[in-house]
Write a protein that holds these residues in place. Structure first.
Motif, PDB file in Angstrom:
ATOM      1  N   TRP A   1      -6.515  -0.581   2.405  1.00 46.61           N
ATOM      2  CA  TRP A   1      -6.091  -0.163   1.057  1.00 46.61           C
ATOM      3  C   TRP A   1      -6.883  -0.907  -0.002  1.00 46.61           C
ATOM      4  N   LYS A   2      -7.119  -2.204   0.204  1.00 44.44           N
ATOM      5  CA  LYS A   2      -7.892  -3.002  -0.756  1.00 44.44           C
ATOM      6  C   LYS A   2      -9.339  -2.529  -0.799  1.00 44.44           C
TER       7      LYS A   2
ATOM      8  N   GLU B   1      -3.053  -2.826   4.907  1.00 43.10           N
ATOM      9  CA  GLU B   1      -3.192  -3.649   3.705  1.00 43.10           C
ATOM     10  C   GLU B   1      -4.663  -3.943   3.419  1.00 43.10           C
TER      11      GLU B   1
ATOM     12  N   TYR C   1       0.857  -1.175   0.000  1.00 42.01           N
ATOM     13  CA  TYR C   1       0.000   0.000   0.000  1.00 42.01           C
ATOM     14  C   TYR C   1       0.897   1.229   0.000  1.00 42.01           C
TER      15      TYR C   1
ATOM     16  N   HIS D   1      -9.549   0.609  -2.871  1.00 40.97           N
ATOM     17  CA  HIS D   1      -9.168   0.473  -4.282  1.00 40.97           C
ATOM     18  C   HIS D   1      -9.882  -0.738  -4.871  1.00 40.97           C
TER      19      HIS D   1
END
Length: 360
Positions: free
Chosen positions: A348-349, A345, A268, A352
């Motif tokens: 961030w997913k 992590e 990230y 996005h």
């Protein structure tokens, strides 16, 4: 399941109510806070990241979070919706004379409480015994399995004292049938790889619930001399597997493989986790990350819990200004494997979204 506590991951899946509020742009209360209570320590471990955060060892033993603001902090954390607090900080929390009272106050306020300590100063009288009733877990930081190695790694001759304090907690748990989880934590560096298997055996002998073997966090400039050697950790696999094999019954040896072997890499680009996880220092100041206890302290300080209430800080413009500011930091400049790493992590997913998301 060796890692029954999911130490090598994160637990946001079980707090999706707050994750959803965050996705909607709401101003949420943190789920967890790492709480420092002191700016001093009675040991001087050779891998100590706290030394980069203002921990001045025995010189700092008189600098600690005062009683009344500390107890107010515990109460207001519960009122705000904080779900857990780890009294762990950048130094040794047991140097604060109010630590046991703070643990009880936090628990009464509805917060799950825990303590990370080297254990040498743990009270084996009434205060210590009562504190064990109010904690979800206590973790002893010990990265050596013999007196000689303890002197080399922790720069202290208190190895036997530490073992006696651990044994006291184990015996008290059994005698009083307490639900508390008792663990050992080893910070793995090249200099103590020879202690991994002996420590795993020692943990089983002491009767603790687990030994966790974790990475050593270090700055990108390798201030502790570890970051430049992270590639060496991949060569420790056989020894770590042998330690894991010593798990038996209710005793687990847990290796944080994801962080031990990732060489400090991140998937990230920005830090999104600060609304969920905060850090307060041993002198009572509040931050989005332990990195800022000393580095750019004024720029990233959210407030001062000695002078302000937690609720006042949480509702302030300054608090949310810092949260937004953290999002602009290039995480390639951050120290390796920070506490917020795993939740970053995940977040961030979420932020996005891939194309064709319905094709699960």
């Amino acid at each position: 399941m060796t890692d029954r506590y999911l130490m090598d991951g994160h637990k946001l899946y079980w707090h999706l109510d707050r994750v959803l509020d965050w996705q909607r742009g709401e101003r949420i209360a943190p789920l967890h806070i790492d709480v420092g209570l002191s700016k001093g320590c009675n040991l001087r471990c050779i891998y100590c990241f706290g030394g980069l955060q203002g921990n001045v060892y025995m010189k700092g033993r008189e600098i600690y979070f005062p009683r009344e603001p500390l107890l107010r902090y515990m109460r207001e954390a519960g009122e705000a919706g904080v779900r857990s607090m780890a009294i762990i900080g950048e130094a040794e929390p047991l140097l604060n004379p109010h630590v046991y009272e703070a643990i009880a106050e936090g628990k009464r306020s509805g917060v799950d409480m825990s303590l990370g300590t080297n254990g040498v100063l743990f009270d084996t009288g009434r205060d210590g015994e009562e504190a064990l009733q109010h904690m979800t877990w206590i973790r002893f930081n010990i990265s050596a399995a013999s007196d000689e190695a303890y002197k080399r790694i922790h720069c202290s001759g208190e190895f036997e004292t530490a073992l006696k304090k651990i044994q006291f907690c184990v015996d008290t748990k059994c005698r009083r049938n307490l639900k508390i989880t008792i663990g050992l934590q080893m910070v793995l560096i090249p200099a103590n790889i020879d202690q991994v298997v002996p420590l795993a055996r020692l943990g089983r002998k002491l009767g603790v619930d687990y030994l966790v073997i974790k990475q050593c966090s270090d700055t990108k400039e390798s201030a502790l001399g570890v970051y430049d050697r992270l590639k060496e950790y991949e060569g420790f696999t056989d020894i770590l597997r042998e330690a894991e094999s010593l798990s038996s019954g209710g005793y687990n040896v847990i290796v944080k493989w994801n962080k031990v072997t990732n060489r400090g890499w991140r998937n990230y680009a920005r830090c999104l986790g600060s609304p969920f996880l905060l850090y307060s220092s041993g002198d009572g100041r509040l931050y989005p990350c332990g990195l800022f206890f000393e580095h750019k302290e004024e720029e990233y300080r959210m407030g001062d819990l000695v002078k302000q209430s937690f609720m006042e800080i949480l509702r302030s413009h300054r608090y949310w200004e810092v949260v937004e500011k953290v999002k602009t930091i290039d995480t390639r400049q951050c120290y390796s494997n920070c506490k917020t790493h795993n939740i970053n992590e995940f977040l961030w997913k979420i932020k996005h979204v891939p194309e064709h998301v319905n094709f699960i």
